[in-house]
Enzyme design. Structure first.
Site, PDB file in Angstrom:
ATOM      1  N   LYS A   1       0.788  -1.090   0.142  1.00 49.89           N
ATOM      2  CA  LYS A   1      -0.096  -0.011   0.096  1.00 49.89           C
ATOM      3  C   LYS A   1       0.996   1.199   0.170  1.00 49.89           C
ATOM      4  CE  LYS A   1      -2.702   1.250   3.699  1.00 49.89           C
ATOM      5  NZ  LYS A   1      -2.102   2.664   4.225  1.00 49.89           N
TER       6      LYS A   1
ATOM      7  N   GLU B   1       0.667   5.649  -0.073  1.00 49.66           N
ATOM      8  CA  GLU B   1       0.103   6.743   0.040  1.00 49.66           C
ATOM      9  C   GLU B   1       0.123   7.952  -1.181  1.00 49.66           C
ATOM     10  OE1 GLU B   1       0.277   8.499   3.969  1.00 49.66           O
ATOM     11  OE2 GLU B   1      -0.039   6.590   4.635  1.00 49.66           O
TER      12      GLU B   1
ATOM     13  N   GLU C   1      -9.566   7.462   3.582  1.00 51.83           N
ATOM     14  CA  GLU C   1      -9.275   7.760   4.914  1.00 51.83           C
ATOM     15  C   GLU C   1     -10.079   9.210   5.120  1.00 51.83           C
ATOM     16  OE1 GLU C   1      -5.743   6.755   7.055  1.00 51.83           O
ATOM     17  OE2 GLU C   1      -6.264   7.922   8.785  1.00 51.83           O
TER      18      GLU C   1
HETATM   19  O1  KIV Z   1      -1.376   2.501   8.667  1.00 52.78           O
HETATM   20  C1  KIV Z   1      -2.471   2.141   8.774  1.00 52.78           C
HETATM   21  O2  KIV Z   1      -2.819   1.531   9.864  1.00 52.78           O
HETATM   22  C2  KIV Z   1      -2.916   2.717   7.859  1.00 52.78           C
HETATM   23  C3  KIV Z   1      -4.877   2.502   8.072  1.00 52.78           C
HETATM   24  C4  KIV Z   1      -5.192   3.431   8.889  1.00 52.78           C
HETATM   25  C5  KIV Z   1      -5.582   2.473   7.003  1.00 52.78           C
HETATM   26  O3  KIV Z   1      -2.740   2.930   6.691  1.00 52.78           O
END
Ligand code: KIV
Length: 268
Positions: free
Chosen positions: A117, A119, A186
């Site tokens: 993931k 950002e 988010e």
């Molecule tokens: O780092 C994390 O826990 C996240 C979630 C809040 C989606 O990215």
């Protein structure tokens, strides 16, 4: 509720979204919780860089190193049998170039992640294309991006003006075109998250983004009521009324699957 024992995969999540089965996701940082969450029916385990805050005690996620993510991904992978494992790429491990992102994402996959993931919006599209073309499934993360905390001046809701909602939608479309397989929203308005979920061809996962997403995620410690001070508005403490941690997690999975979480009191 019957919980399927089939292994969750990237195509499984797409099929769940198509069939309107909500996806239950939680953060997870170690093998013991991975086993518990897995057998309670959580579909996706996220090794979030939130570990810098809830485990490391830092004020932000920025001090987290890739080594930390690799270590915790290995721990989670050794406990999980059924859930899909997604690992966050830490601050500074992917922003420089697609090549830098590939080298570091490959380390997370070697540690047991099945997806990474990142950002960011349209500026990440070339990196997403580079990773996907080389076999690395990618999850996007839009709305409040905690790695931008200094730029934003705090952990604030996003997409509340027409212009920022438009920009967020453009970012989402660009990331989908680049090949992301999953997208976290988010802290954005529920209406915006619902509209984008209906439009986009990939499953969406909300955190403070209302009930209209394809699934939900919370930080594990938050939903177990382990936080200093006041929790964020979108957090529900599932330990309230539950005798055990297992019961709280089963309660979370059920509430996500039947659509009762998040109700309006947990949405923007
Ligand atoms: O780092 C994390 O826990 C996240 C979630 C809040 C989606 O990215």
């Amino acid at each position: 509720m019957t919980i399927s024992t089939a292994r969750r995969t990237v195509p499984t999540l797409a099929a769940m979204a198509r069939e309107r089965e909500k996806i239950a996701m939680l953060t997870c940082y170690d093998a013991s919780f991975a086993t518990l969450l897995d057998s309670a029916g959580v579909d996706v385990l996220l090794i979030g860089d939130s570990l810098g805050m809830v485990i490391g005690g830092h004020a932000t996620t920025l001090p987290v190193a890739l080594e930390d993510m690799v270590y915790h991904t290995r721990c989670v992978a050794s406990g999980a049998k059924r859930a899909l494992i997604v690992a966050d790429m830490s601050f500074g491990s992917y922003q420089e170039s697609p090549q830098q992102a590939y080298g570091n994402a490959a380390r997370l996959l070697a540690a047991g992640a099945q997806m990474v993931k990142l950002e960011g919006g349209s500026w990440l599209a070339a990196t997403v294309e580079f990773l996907v073309a080389r076999g690395i499934p990618v999850c996007g993360h839009l709305g409040l991006q905690p790695q931008f905390v200094h730029h934003l001046g705090g952990y604030k809701a996003q997409g509340r003006t027409e212009a920022s909602a438009q920009a967020l939608g453009d970012d989402a479309r660009r990331l989908v075109a680049a090949g992301i397989a999953l997208l976290v929203f988010e802290m954005i308005p529920a209406a915006l998250a619902g509209e984008l979920t209906a439009e986009l061809s990939v499953p969406t996962i909300g955190i403070g983004a209302g009930p209209g997403c394809s699934g939900q995620v919370l930080v594990l410690y938050d939903m177990l009521g382990i936080y200093p001070g006041k929790p964020a508005r979108f957090v529900r403490n599932f330990m309230t009324g539950s005798a055990t941690i297992e019961a709280a997690v089963v309660g979370y999975v059920q509430a996500v699957k039947d659509g009762s979480f998040p109700g309006p009191e947990y949405s923007l």
